[in-house]
Design an enzyme around this catalytic site. Structure first.
Site, PDB file in Angstrom:
ATOM      1  N   ASP A 108      -7.585  14.180 -24.512  1.00 38.11           N
ATOM      2  CA  ASP A 108      -7.428  12.806 -24.294  1.00 38.11           C
ATOM      3  C   ASP A 108      -6.443  11.937 -25.036  1.00 38.11           C
ATOM      4  O   ASP A 108      -7.310  11.888 -26.410  1.00 38.11           O
ATOM      5  CB  ASP A 108      -9.113  12.111 -24.135  1.00 38.11           C
ATOM      6  CG  ASP A 108      -9.043  10.835 -23.539  1.00 38.11           C
ATOM      7  OD1 ASP A 108      -8.107  10.567 -23.715  1.00 38.11           O
ATOM      8  OD2 ASP A 108     -10.099  10.519 -22.624  1.00 38.11           O
TER       9      ASP A 108
ATOM     10  N   THR B 178      -4.422   6.048 -21.106  1.00 37.40           N
ATOM     11  CA  THR B 178      -4.452   5.092 -21.040  1.00 37.40           C
ATOM     12  C   THR B 178      -2.258   4.399 -21.273  1.00 37.40           C
ATOM     13  O   THR B 178      -2.507   5.728 -22.356  1.00 37.40           O
ATOM     14  CB  THR B 178      -4.756   4.121 -21.737  1.00 37.40           C
ATOM     15  OG1 THR B 178      -4.865   4.121 -22.993  1.00 37.40           O
ATOM     16  CG2 THR B 178      -6.584   4.467 -20.393  1.00 37.40           C
TER      17      THR B 178
ATOM     18  N   ARG C 219      -2.113  -1.731 -18.447  1.00 36.17           N
ATOM     19  CA  ARG C 219      -3.409  -1.198 -18.042  1.00 36.17           C
ATOM     20  C   ARG C 219      -3.386  -0.098 -17.059  1.00 36.17           C
ATOM     21  O   ARG C 219      -3.242  -0.692 -16.391  1.00 36.17           O
ATOM     22  CB  ARG C 219      -4.287  -2.583 -17.599  1.00 36.17           C
ATOM     23  CG  ARG C 219      -4.903  -3.512 -18.800  1.00 36.17           C
ATOM     24  CD  ARG C 219      -5.753  -3.081 -19.884  1.00 36.17           C
ATOM     25  NE  ARG C 219      -6.926  -2.346 -19.844  1.00 36.17           N
ATOM     26  CZ  ARG C 219      -7.193  -2.944 -21.153  1.00 36.17           C
ATOM     27  NH1 ARG C 219      -7.551  -4.380 -21.402  1.00 36.17           N
ATOM     28  NH2 ARG C 219      -8.623  -2.612 -20.286  1.00 36.17           N
TER      29      ARG C 219
ATOM     30  N   TYR D  60       0.830  -0.992   0.073  1.00 33.72           N
ATOM     31  CA  TYR D  60      -0.115  -0.036   0.074  1.00 33.72           C
ATOM     32  C   TYR D  60       1.211   1.359  -0.063  1.00 33.72           C
ATOM     33  O   TYR D  60       1.965   1.384   0.919  1.00 33.72           O
ATOM     34  CB  TYR D  60      -1.133   0.107   1.206  1.00 33.72           C
ATOM     35  CG  TYR D  60      -2.461  -0.098   1.093  1.00 33.72           C
ATOM     36  CD1 TYR D  60      -2.854   0.432   0.116  1.00 33.72           C
ATOM     37  CD2 TYR D  60      -2.861  -1.143   1.178  1.00 33.72           C
ATOM     38  CE1 TYR D  60      -4.461   0.077  -0.218  1.00 33.72           C
ATOM     39  CE2 TYR D  60      -4.042  -1.323   0.555  1.00 33.72           C
ATOM     40  CZ  TYR D  60      -5.169  -0.581   0.477  1.00 33.72           C
ATOM     41  OH  TYR D  60      -6.123  -0.769  -0.165  1.00 33.72           O
TER      42      TYR D  60
ATOM     43  N   GLU E 164      -0.508   4.478  -0.113  1.00 35.83           N
ATOM     44  CA  GLU E 164      -1.199   6.447   0.271  1.00 35.83           C
ATOM     45  C   GLU E 164      -0.760   7.642  -0.152  1.00 35.83           C
ATOM     46  O   GLU E 164       0.528   7.479   0.681  1.00 35.83           O
ATOM     47  CB  GLU E 164      -2.457   5.912   0.990  1.00 35.83           C
ATOM     48  CG  GLU E 164      -3.986   5.265  -0.297  1.00 35.83           C
ATOM     49  CD  GLU E 164      -4.978   5.373   1.147  1.00 35.83           C
ATOM     50  OE1 GLU E 164      -4.761   6.069   1.954  1.00 35.83           O
ATOM     51  OE2 GLU E 164      -5.306   3.940   0.765  1.00 35.83           O
TER      52      GLU E 164
ATOM     53  N   LYS F 167      -3.069   1.740 -24.638  1.00 40.21           N
ATOM     54  CA  LYS F 167      -3.084   1.745 -26.340  1.00 40.21           C
ATOM     55  C   LYS F 167      -2.170   1.622 -26.691  1.00 40.21           C
ATOM     56  O   LYS F 167      -0.605   0.597 -27.104  1.00 40.21           O
ATOM     57  CB  LYS F 167      -3.673   2.138 -26.683  1.00 40.21           C
ATOM     58  CG  LYS F 167      -5.103   2.203 -26.128  1.00 40.21           C
ATOM     59  CD  LYS F 167      -6.267   2.660 -26.003  1.00 40.21           C
ATOM     60  CE  LYS F 167      -7.581   2.768 -25.128  1.00 40.21           C
ATOM     61  NZ  LYS F 167      -8.029   3.971 -24.400  1.00 40.21           N
TER      62      LYS F 167
HETATM   63  N1  DSN Z   1     -12.452   1.443 -24.819  1.00 40.94           N
HETATM   64  C1  DSN Z   1     -11.919   2.219 -25.265  1.00 40.94           C
HETATM   65  C2  DSN Z   1     -11.554   2.542 -26.692  1.00 40.94           C
HETATM   66  O1  DSN Z   1     -11.733   0.607 -26.723  1.00 40.94           O
HETATM   67  O2  DSN Z   1     -11.474   2.966 -27.533  1.00 40.94           O
HETATM   68  C3  DSN Z   1     -11.684   3.366 -24.716  1.00 40.94           C
HETATM   69  O3  DSN Z   1     -11.411   3.380 -23.533  1.00 40.94           O
END
Ligand code: DSN
Length: 424
Positions: free
Chosen positions: A202, A228, A237, A56, A58, A231
């Site tokens: 974003d 994120t 993730r 942990y 925090e 990707k």
């Molecule tokens: N679910 C993602 C996507 O497939 O683009 C975006 O959060």
């Protein structure tokens, strides 16, 4: 004395172990074209499966609510420094659990509930968390949405400006989940500045392209940038917020204690590894290859008679409009999955069909590029997609002929065999 040997996953839980092995096999053998997915490296997976999950933490490095930070603090500091270096940002918060919490944290930090926010609408390629009505961001904030032009399906900056002048939003989102063209961050910033709004980009889908220098960066223009890490960036993730130094305190307070408890240290370490990988020269070549592959696949699909939203792509994704084929995206996506081609049905702008059975297919090139496939392979990929769609159409409501699906599966296994999947 007998030494203690702790049983491994297969012994403790063979059912889960077998399912994970099945997923490994599926990821190895299928043509993975979901635009938001990728293959994380072995090093990223290793960090992500480490004992850091037991800890942990925090708070922030040097200011925690728990003891035992000997290793967690340096790990988080490394992740922050690398993220700042990778994107040229003044401040980084590496704790968001994923993209949606990162977006909510920015809203919590910069806006008050009920404030007006503006974002690209979901049917036009935006994301739920940019103020779509069913999202907390559309429930707790007064959300107004801009779209794309009917003629060419590109973001209409005149509409964005008119709407911003009329609605005077506190915050403007730019970013997308399904938009195949470059974003003009400078133009968004000029509009935000004119109406006194914060600009938040974003970049979840295009973070790897920006890090690799093949998409313009929003960093000089935006108050905050969210992403994120899994990707095109090819990490674990997770989420990340970058912002100008003047917003750092508000953003950090919004992430913790505003929205989250303890950060997921194993994920923080894996993010640090991914940022390190993205700082290497090879990452630039990977990012450029993604775009080259996407453009090549777009051309090969157009040659085969497919319509693409906006007529092509500038980034990692394509949106195929199946209207001309007279079939919905859902059935085709399901049938292609049976052939070993993994993608998703997607709404197209001004889609006459319902969101659960839309008119389009979204195709992303990051995963195959991570395997090492280049432009020369795109004709083969277009060929199997085309053959799969034709088999789906021939199968009608009955579904695809299992023998045809198996044949394509075999062809795809053969096509992918020379390109080992990272991490597997
Ligand atoms: N679910 C993602 C996507 O497939 O683009 C975006 O959060």
């Amino acid at each position: 004395m007998e030494s203690h040997r702790e049983p491994d996953l297969r012994e403790v839980d063979p059912e889960i172990a077998a399912l994970i092995e099945g997923e490994d096999r599926r990821q190895r053998e299928s043509l993975r074209l979901i635009a938001s997915e990728n293959y994380a490296s072995k090093a990223v997976l290793e960090a992500s499966a480490s004992t850091l999950t037991n800890k942990y933490a925090e708070g922030y490095p040097g200011r925690r609510y728990y003891e035992g930070m000997d290793f967690v603090d340096p790990i988080e500091r490394l992740a922050i420094d690398r993220a700042k270096r990778l994107f040229g940002a003044e401040h980084a918060n590496v704790q968001p659990y994923s993209g949606s919490p990162a977006n909510l944290a920015v809203l919590l930090g910069l806006c008050a509930p009920g404030d007006t926010i503006m974002g690209l609408s979901l049917p036009a390629g935006g994301h739920l968390t940019h103020g779509w009505k069913v999202s907390a961001t559309g429930i707790y904030y007064h959300s107004v949405q801009y779209g794309v032009r009917r003629e060419d399906h590109r973001i209409d900056m005149d509409q964005v400006r008119d709407l911003a002048r009329e609605q005077r939003p506190k915050l403007i989102w730019c970013g997308h989940s399904a938009y195949p063209r470059l974003l003009d961050f400078e133009a968004f910033a000029a509009i935000a500045q004119e109406v006194g709004a914060y600009l938040v980009a974003d970049i979840a889908h295009i973070a790897g392209l920006i890090a690799g220098g093949v998409h313009p960066s929003p960093i000089p223009h935006a108050d905050a940038v969210t992403t994120t890490t899994h990707k095109t960036l090819r990490g674990p993730r997770g989420g990340l917020i970058l912002c100008k130094a003047e917003h750092a305190a508000k953003i950090d307070k919004a992430v913790f204690p505003g929205l989250q408890g303890g950060p997921h240290n194993h994920t923080t370490a894996a993010k640090a590894v991914a940022f390190h990988e993205a700082l290497q020269p090879a990452f630039k070549a990977y990012a450029a290859q993604i775009v080259a592959n996407a453009k090549a696949l777009a051309a090969r699909l157009i040659e085969r008679g497919y319509d693409l939203v906006t007529g092509g792509t500038d980034n990692h994704l394509l949106l195929v409009d199946l209207t001309r084929q007279g079939v919905g995206g859902r059935k085709v996506a399901r049938d292609l999955n049976a052939c070993g081609i993994e993608l998703n049905a997607n709404s197209i702008p001004f889609d006459p069909r319902k969101p659960f059975d839309p008119s389009g297919l979204r195709i992303g090139l990051a995963s195959v590029t991570s395997r090492g496939l280049g432009e020369a392979a795109m004709d083969g990929i277009a060929g199997v997609i085309d053959a799969g769609i034709k088999a789906s159409l021939a199968g009608g409501a009955e579904g695809i002929d299992p023998a045809a699906a198996e044949r394509l599966k075999g062809q795809i296994r053969e096509m992918l065999a020379p390109f080992p999947a990272p991490g597997l």
